[in-house]
Design an enzyme around this catalytic site. Sequence first.
Site, mmCIF file in Angstrom:
data_model
loop_
_atom_site.group_PDB
_atom_site.id
_atom_site.type_symbol
_atom_site.label_atom_id
_atom_site.label_comp_id
_atom_site.label_asym_id
_atom_site.label_seq_id
_atom_site.Cartn_x
_atom_site.Cartn_y
_atom_site.Cartn_z
ATOM 1 C CG ASP A 1 38.913 9.127 71.967
ATOM 2 O OD1 ASP A 1 37.994 8.914 71.150
ATOM 3 O OD2 ASP A 1 38.735 9.568 73.106
ATOM 4 C CD GLU B 1 36.430 10.790 68.390
ATOM 5 O OE1 GLU B 1 35.293 10.551 68.792
ATOM 6 O OE2 GLU B 1 37.143 11.643 68.935
ATOM 7 C CG HIS C 1 32.197 2.799 69.446
ATOM 8 N ND1 HIS C 1 32.809 3.220 68.293
ATOM 9 C CD2 HIS C 1 32.621 3.619 70.429
ATOM 10 C CE1 HIS C 1 33.591 4.259 68.561
ATOM 11 N NE2 HIS C 1 33.501 4.525 69.850
#
Lengths: 546, 233, 422
Positions: A204, A246, A311
């Site tokens: 992330d 990401e 999401h």
Amino acid sequence: MSLKLEAGWYKNAIIYQVHVRSFYDSNGDGIGDFAGLAQRLDYVQELGANAIWLMPFFPSPLRDDGYDISDYRSVHPSYGTLEDFKNFLSIAHGRGIRVIVEMVLNHTSDQHPWFQESRSSSDNPKRDWYVWSDTDSKYRATRIIFLDTEMSNWAWDPISKSYYWHRFFSHQPDLNYDNPAVREEMWNVMKFWLEMGVDGFRLDAVPYLIEREGTNCENLPETHAIIRELRKRVDEQFPGAMILAEANQWPADLRPYFGNGDEFHMAFHFPLMPRMFMGLRLEDRKPITEILQQTPEIPESCQWCLFLRNHDELTLEMVTDIERDYMYDIYAKDKVMRLNLGIRRRLAPLLDNDRRRVELMNGMLMSLPGTPIIYYGDEIGMGDNVYLGDRNGVRTPMQWSGGWNGGFSAADPERLYSPPILNPVYGYPAVNVLSQKRTAHSLLSWMQHIIEIRRSTPVFGSGSISFLHPANHRVLAYVRQLGKEIILIVNNLSSAAQSVELDLRRFKGNILIEMFGRNIFPRISEVPYLLTMGPYQFYWFRLRQI
Amino acid sequence: MRETILTELIQAFQQMARDIVHYLPRLVVMLIIALVGWLIAYLLKVLVRSSLRLTKFSKLSENAGATELLHQAALPSSTELVSRLVFWVAWFGFFLLGVSVLGIAGLQEYISEFFLFLPRLFVALVILFFGLVAATFFSRAVLLAAVNANFRSSRMLSTAVRIIIIIFAFSMAFEILGVAAETMLIAFATVFGAAMLALAIAFGLGGQDLARRFLQRKLEPNKEEKEDELSPL
Amino acid sequence: MAEETLLNDDFLRQLINVGEVDIVVGLSTHNHARTIGPVIAAIQAGILKCFPRERVAIINADGGSQDGTTELVERASIDDVWRESKVFALRTLHSISVRYDRTPDPGKALQTILAATDLLRAKTCVLISPESTTIEPDWLQRLARPVYDENFDLVCPIYARQRSDGALMRNLLYPMTRSIYGCRIREPYGSEFAISGRLVTDFLAKGISNDDWGRMGPEIAVTVTAIVGKYRVCQAFLGAKAHPGRGTQDVVGVMRRTVGALFSSMDSNFGMWSVVSGSELPPTFGKPPEIEPEGSRINRKRLLDMFAAGVAQLEPVLRSILSPSMLGELQRIAALGINEFEYPAELWTRTVFEFVASYHKSIINRDHIIQALVPLYRGRSLTFLTENRNGNGENIETREEALCADFERLKPYLLKIWADGK
């Protein structure tokens, strides 16, 4: 058990993105858990997915949906135990499904013991694990990401009487990657999971690891050095494991994250997704082809990750102002649907629940170069609840059947972590796995079919792409090629029937075989190949020299 | 002698009486033919007049300027003129037919010549008419073009065009009538001029722009120093 | 039949590729490579700025250009072949070109563009002159918005005019159209205008462009059709009007296309205009432009000479067109010196009306009637020039109103002589 070693498995994977909490509740406490997920893996396997990407499931105060981790080596008690996880992992591998877990490298929760120690005093050994400063004037050139909630990247800590650096929420202090001890510890965390059998990590917020004065503190060379080091260790000790970046950046800025095949294996193609929605609505292929033509070549072993929805909100950071306004007006007329710089909605409602458009978008997802990710529920056309705060509207319980809580949990409905969707169009009585399994023409069945075709055709995962530029701009046509295997894909982005002339002279002599029905189409000759297409129709043709 | 005279006289009278008896029915026939001819001619006249009116012939001749011409010559309207012409030609034809019935030797030839001459007369008249029409039209076209090109002697030019076309038309008409072989010469001479004129007209109509620019350049060589034209739109 | 020949196979293929659009921008060209560059650039900028989301196509009907005009138009296309320096656009922009004929024909050109508009089901068609080098990107919006957003059918332009600019427009076309059809359209013959898809369809269905007047002056035909058919007409202020051909303009040709077409239009619309009295101002959008400073020097003496020469030389022609008293009046003013010369508004109005009547009756060849009006128009523009030489915007406007009032007031005179002697 672990799956057999297979380099480059991620290139031909179909990734199913799921949140443990939302998938299936096995113990009736209203919250999904690993035991439940393990029970439902047959469904994932039937769908055709061969990898699962799990949202963060670590212990966390859950102030940012689990991205604020307070313990990297455990499982959040609501989702079960570490044993449950190991059990799930073993069943998944048994079904040929690889598991990718979320790893938040950049920051921890402010509840993490490391931060508690670090803030306790300025001479604590962990003091240097986070980025502290006496002023809030350093790194001025750095943008603030959560514009809606944060005023500054610095937050005042009343305990240690100084400022700490955070790129996201103020309760998520950034780790100090200039400190070798931090780097070593984070590698140990990853090793912990890899040793358990995890197949890969989604890392992330990677662009933000290192801060330097006078820069925007994103994509710095020092950050790349850290990633290269990580990758080296992964390759040496856990061959076959994959790391996925990401990084919400323009393709050209993303390219360095692949390095020379020595950084990330995969990265999300963020700018493509909003442009697919835009192209569909404009009935014009220009946004899609333009962004893909601006996308640089990546090393042979690397792969893009493509998705329609996930999401998060449908992010509109990587579009121009005109494009963003257009997207808002078209897809989020109601302001409640907007969040930060994006639209918090699911696939089906975004496309007005139009089956043809859902199919076309999935068709493009499956045929453009990259590994597709399917967000749980989108394969049955689940809806969203924009009245739930933040991004929770797209994280409602999976709809298994028309019964109690949609088959998600045996708990009282009031006890569920989130109210299920109940409206007559998208609610679980109307949209659920059980009913769709029963008909051969349901969206679920169709998804199974297209995934099957995609998986049996390696060109989609590894082939090159070249665009045809037919004069009819409503038709997006491209050729995927891998060795002698050639696939022609033609998509009609328009709501009306179209005719298109394709210049296929370089494939002269080939005949076309439509891949869904396996019917033969006329042989390609010198003259432009004429196709007529129904509204939102798409064709996949295999070219064969016979 | 007296007897001879008397006999001769009687014979002459008898002959005359015989001749009269011989001619009288023919005369009557002639008169009848003339009368019937008059009637038919009159009917033709009415027919022609009404059909010309129906086809708006007067408008055509008006457009061509023939009406104006006739008006200037104090002649009746073109429709009237044509119908009267038809009447007279038809009646005269019938009259001659009647005369031929009389069987007067020598006259016959002239009469048949007249009938052979009729179609040529008609063609000649048509040519003359269209010649006049063309003369008026083109002379006016030339006049307007010249005036709008700010050409000094436009009237002269226009008149010249008219005269040339009329001469040409007349010589053609005479040629067809075969009245004077020597007009052939004039005709030939004019044909050349007319061809030139036709070219000029073609040049004028087909390439008005070009012609105008050409004229302007020829007639106003110091155009560069000239002020702007008023912009109409 | 006409449409068959207009839309050849190649053009049809291009139209299929363009597909349904919201707005068509039409350009009728013939060897305009010199001026079309900035025009097409402004159109493209206007589309990107004002209509970024709408589906727009630029359609160029070309009358056999040899100088690369069509290539310049086609270069305005924006497609998905990505180039580093390209302007940003949300959509594909098709800029296509069709050669309707080897020689220019304004009627056919307009018909081609309108037929394409109809086929593409465009809501709005904006016509732009390839010679309008003064065009700004904003023009597109000013012309198209009323049709696109407010359901008007025809948007006529109002240009910022120089004092002596547009003499024919301001002395004949505007007052005449206004008094005959009762609608105060400043520029019934605009180089730029916008029409609705509805009007386009009806206009094509009527086959008006097969009529004489439609062929001669297609722009006027559109305006007249809109007014006569009771369509919603409005006006929009634009900037300065370009005069690329100043000094070389062919007045006779211009008169044929405009006055000729206007006169012809009256034959078939008698039933409508004969009962109109007075006039109404259509809705007008935008801010009135300033009077532009004078940019041209005009030889007034030459104008007078041409008028006087015309009256003298054309005497036989004028005699057949005009009444004897009118001819006498003209001969009287033709004899005046440059300083006392005046061609009064009322006399001009009557002159025009007598011309209309003679034109209607085809006293002589109709084209000759129009040509005979040219010298008289020069006389009137001399007076117009003299009057406006030192005037400010306001009294120029007052005089214009007075002329229009004469045209409206004397309309019964026209009705009287219209039917006379027939």
